[in-house]
Scaffold this motif. Structure first.
Motif, PDB file in Angstrom:
ATOM      1  N   ILE A   1      -6.903  -5.206 -12.278  1.00 20.83           N
ATOM      2  CA  ILE A   1      -6.655  -4.944 -10.928  1.00 20.83           C
ATOM      3  C   ILE A   1      -6.014  -6.452 -10.139  1.00 20.83           C
ATOM      4  O   ILE A   1      -5.210  -6.380  -9.529  1.00 20.83           O
ATOM      5  N   HIS A   2      -6.712  -7.511 -10.616  1.00 23.43           N
ATOM      6  CA  HIS A   2      -6.348  -8.909 -10.284  1.00 23.43           C
ATOM      7  C   HIS A   2      -4.865  -9.066 -10.544  1.00 23.43           C
ATOM      8  O   HIS A   2      -4.344  -9.908  -9.727  1.00 23.43           O
ATOM      9  N   ARG A   3      -4.429  -8.456 -11.486  1.00 24.35           N
ATOM     10  CA  ARG A   3      -2.859  -8.824 -11.889  1.00 24.35           C
ATOM     11  C   ARG A   3      -2.060  -7.891 -11.217  1.00 24.35           C
ATOM     12  O   ARG A   3      -0.641  -8.128 -11.212  1.00 24.35           O
ATOM     13  N   LEU A   4      -2.545  -6.878 -10.193  1.00 25.71           N
ATOM     14  CA  LEU A   4      -1.593  -6.248  -9.497  1.00 25.71           C
ATOM     15  C   LEU A   4      -0.727  -7.125  -8.500  1.00 25.71           C
ATOM     16  O   LEU A   4       0.285  -7.082  -7.849  1.00 25.71           O
ATOM     17  N   ARG A   5      -1.168  -8.123  -8.234  1.00 24.70           N
ATOM     18  CA  ARG A   5      -0.633  -9.101  -7.166  1.00 24.70           C
ATOM     19  C   ARG A   5       0.897  -9.620  -7.697  1.00 24.70           C
ATOM     20  O   ARG A   5       1.977 -10.173  -7.128  1.00 24.70           O
ATOM     21  N   GLU A   6       0.957  -9.479  -9.019  1.00 23.16           N
ATOM     22  CA  GLU A   6       2.199  -9.801  -9.975  1.00 23.16           C
ATOM     23  C   GLU A   6       3.143  -8.746  -9.948  1.00 23.16           C
ATOM     24  O   GLU A   6       4.284  -8.913  -9.984  1.00 23.16           O
ATOM     25  N   LEU A   7       2.604  -7.435  -9.520  1.00 19.99           N
ATOM     26  CA  LEU A   7       3.527  -6.215  -9.389  1.00 19.99           C
ATOM     27  C   LEU A   7       3.782  -5.770  -8.124  1.00 19.99           C
ATOM     28  O   LEU A   7       4.770  -5.075  -7.894  1.00 19.99           O
ATOM     29  N   ALA A   8       3.085  -6.230  -7.202  1.00 18.16           N
ATOM     30  CA  ALA A   8       3.000  -5.697  -5.594  1.00 18.16           C
ATOM     31  C   ALA A   8       4.200  -5.886  -4.796  1.00 18.16           C
ATOM     32  O   ALA A   8       4.668  -5.191  -4.005  1.00 18.16           O
ATOM     33  N   ASN A   9       4.644  -7.233  -5.004  1.00 18.63           N
ATOM     34  CA  ASN A   9       5.861  -7.700  -4.162  1.00 18.63           C
ATOM     35  C   ASN A   9       6.933  -6.827  -4.247  1.00 18.63           C
ATOM     36  O   ASN A   9       7.661  -6.918  -5.080  1.00 18.63           O
TER      37      ASN A   9
ATOM     38  N   GLY B   1     -10.241   6.104  -3.857  1.00 22.12           N
ATOM     39  CA  GLY B   1     -11.681   5.684  -3.853  1.00 22.12           C
ATOM     40  C   GLY B   1     -11.901   5.140  -2.613  1.00 22.12           C
ATOM     41  O   GLY B   1     -11.363   5.050  -1.505  1.00 22.12           O
ATOM     42  N   GLY B   2     -12.884   4.135  -2.679  1.00 21.18           N
ATOM     43  CA  GLY B   2     -13.102   2.935  -1.428  1.00 21.18           C
ATOM     44  C   GLY B   2     -12.303   1.892  -1.464  1.00 21.18           C
ATOM     45  O   GLY B   2     -12.384   0.860  -0.796  1.00 21.18           O
ATOM     46  N   GLY B   3     -11.089   1.805  -2.295  1.00 19.83           N
ATOM     47  CA  GLY B   3     -10.126   0.700  -2.232  1.00 19.83           C
ATOM     48  C   GLY B   3     -10.510  -0.118  -3.180  1.00 19.83           C
ATOM     49  O   GLY B   3     -10.203  -1.523  -3.095  1.00 19.83           O
ATOM     50  N   VAL B   4     -11.084  -0.073  -4.390  1.00 22.11           N
ATOM     51  CA  VAL B   4     -11.335  -1.164  -5.312  1.00 22.11           C
ATOM     52  C   VAL B   4     -10.101  -1.908  -5.798  1.00 22.11           C
ATOM     53  O   VAL B   4     -10.074  -3.102  -5.886  1.00 22.11           O
ATOM     54  N   ALA B   5      -8.931  -1.163  -5.854  1.00 24.24           N
ATOM     55  CA  ALA B   5      -7.553  -1.801  -6.269  1.00 24.24           C
ATOM     56  C   ALA B   5      -7.207  -2.839  -5.251  1.00 24.24           C
ATOM     57  O   ALA B   5      -6.508  -3.632  -5.614  1.00 24.24           O
ATOM     58  N   PHE B   6      -7.550  -2.803  -3.760  1.00 27.42           N
ATOM     59  CA  PHE B   6      -7.031  -3.420  -2.792  1.00 27.42           C
ATOM     60  C   PHE B   6      -7.228  -5.209  -3.106  1.00 27.42           C
ATOM     61  O   PHE B   6      -6.510  -5.988  -2.694  1.00 27.42           O
ATOM     62  N   ARG B   7      -8.386  -5.425  -4.014  1.00 29.44           N
ATOM     63  CA  ARG B   7      -8.690  -6.975  -4.160  1.00 29.44           C
ATOM     64  C   ARG B   7      -7.505  -7.553  -4.687  1.00 29.44           C
ATOM     65  O   ARG B   7      -7.435  -8.679  -4.948  1.00 29.44           O
ATOM     66  N   GLY B   8      -6.600  -6.815  -5.694  1.00 30.66           N
ATOM     67  CA  GLY B   8      -5.685  -7.234  -6.296  1.00 30.66           C
ATOM     68  C   GLY B   8      -4.401  -7.660  -5.519  1.00 30.66           C
ATOM     69  O   GLY B   8      -3.290  -7.796  -5.934  1.00 30.66           O
ATOM     70  N   LEU B   9      -4.250  -6.967  -4.179  1.00 32.02           N
ATOM     71  CA  LEU B   9      -2.766  -7.137  -3.630  1.00 32.02           C
ATOM     72  C   LEU B   9      -2.852  -8.421  -2.841  1.00 32.02           C
ATOM     73  O   LEU B   9      -3.916  -8.747  -2.173  1.00 32.02           O
ATOM     74  N   PRO B  10      -1.618  -9.006  -2.596  1.00 33.91           N
ATOM     75  CA  PRO B  10      -1.411 -10.168  -1.963  1.00 33.91           C
ATOM     76  C   PRO B  10      -1.608  -9.864  -0.364  1.00 33.91           C
ATOM     77  O   PRO B  10      -1.056  -8.701  -0.076  1.00 33.91           O
TER      78      PRO B  10
ATOM     79  N   MET C   1     -14.058   8.854   1.159  1.00 32.70           N
ATOM     80  CA  MET C   1     -13.421   7.679   0.504  1.00 32.70           C
ATOM     81  C   MET C   1     -12.503   6.986   1.273  1.00 32.70           C
ATOM     82  O   MET C   1     -12.183   6.026   1.246  1.00 32.70           O
ATOM     83  N   LEU C   2     -11.763   7.792   1.939  1.00 39.19           N
ATOM     84  CA  LEU C   2     -10.651   7.180   2.553  1.00 39.19           C
ATOM     85  C   LEU C   2     -11.302   6.351   3.952  1.00 39.19           C
ATOM     86  O   LEU C   2     -10.663   5.277   4.350  1.00 39.19           O
ATOM     87  N   ARG C   3     -12.319   6.711   4.598  1.00 39.82           N
ATOM     88  CA  ARG C   3     -12.760   5.876   5.505  1.00 39.82           C
ATOM     89  C   ARG C   3     -13.510   4.597   5.040  1.00 39.82           C
ATOM     90  O   ARG C   3     -13.217   3.561   5.529  1.00 39.82           O
ATOM     91  N   ARG C   4     -14.018   4.547   3.749  1.00 40.07           N
ATOM     92  CA  ARG C   4     -14.409   3.503   2.986  1.00 40.07           C
ATOM     93  C   ARG C   4     -13.199   2.503   2.660  1.00 40.07           C
ATOM     94  O   ARG C   4     -13.451   1.299   2.860  1.00 40.07           O
ATOM     95  N   ALA C   5     -12.188   3.270   2.318  1.00 41.02           N
ATOM     96  CA  ALA C   5     -10.905   2.360   1.881  1.00 41.02           C
ATOM     97  C   ALA C   5     -10.462   1.888   3.169  1.00 41.02           C
ATOM     98  O   ALA C   5      -9.974   0.517   3.207  1.00 41.02           O
TER      99      ALA C   5
END
Length: 213
Positions: free
Chosen positions: A43-51, A61-70, A86-90
């Motif tokens: 997940i933390h490596r997503l910032r390398e792929l997101a741009n 889900g509740g957006g666990v992957a969001f922590r990896g986004l810049p 889940m969407l409200r939590r996200a």
């Protein structure tokens, strides 16, 4: 199995365990015999792929992957889930993290409301084993990827031991899990979906998978 559109307590409990990293690591060891450090590291490596990329997170889900986004940078990120809970939590999670511009969509993974080839990356973390028809879900994920687009995710699988398989059966009987295959099944499903460069690496009852369209 549970209807995730209405299973509020199940959704919250399930999401809470994944969202809190320390609890998730403990649960990964106790329930699945797996080290989830790799999951959180991925997940933390997503910032390398997101741009600049077009990304679909299903189920978010509740957006666990969001922590990896810049917090800044050009991207199109869609968080999709069948469960309104889940969407409200996200949405709340995105607000806490200061992440504007995420699209939130309620839809089924077996009928994604997007044309073929419109995403660069599809993420599917700890959701595949909750689906009634994982092969159909993977076929839809493959369909919305552009040629050369990538699929990355994790799923609980059978075949790592009696204890883990018993927990999976209990989760199925309680309606939390849907159809759960083995790591070999997962590789076959990915290939049948038309994907290549397939990688499936099992740690305990958790499979880390990746593929390219």
């Amino acid at each position: 199995m549970a209807d995730w559109r209405h299973a509020r307590l199940t959704a919250v409990f399930y999401d809470f365990g994944v969202e809190h990293e320390r609890l998730g690591r403990i649960g990964g060891r106790l329930l699945w015999g797996a080290d989830l450090s790799r999951f959180y590291g991925d997940i933390h490596r997503l910032r390398e792929l997101a741009n600049g990329g077009r990304m679909l997170d299903v189920p978010c889900g509740g957006g666990v992957a969001f922590r990896g986004l810049p917090k800044e940078g050009a991207r199109r990120y869609v968080a999709l889930d069948l469960s309104p809970v889940m969407l409200r939590r996200a949405q709340a999670n995105a607000g806490r993290l200061g992440l504007p511009g995420i699209g939130f969509v309620q839809a089924s993974v077996t009928a994604l409301p997007y044309r073929e080839g419109c995403f660069d990356l599809c993420l599917s973390y700890f959701g595949l084993h909750c689906f009634a028809d994982p092969p159909a879900a993977l076929a839809e994920m493959a369909r919305i990827l552009r040629p050369g687009g990538r699929l990355r995710g994790t799923a609980v699988v059978r075949g790592s031991g009696l204890r883990q398989d018993t927990v999976i059966s209990l989760c199925q009987r309680s309606g939390i899990f849907g159809a759960v295959g083995t790591a070999e099944d997962l590789s076959s499903w990915l290939a049948t979906a038309g994907l290549d460069e397939i990688g499936v690496d099992r740690d305990g009852a958790v499979a880390f998978f990746s593929a390219r369209r």
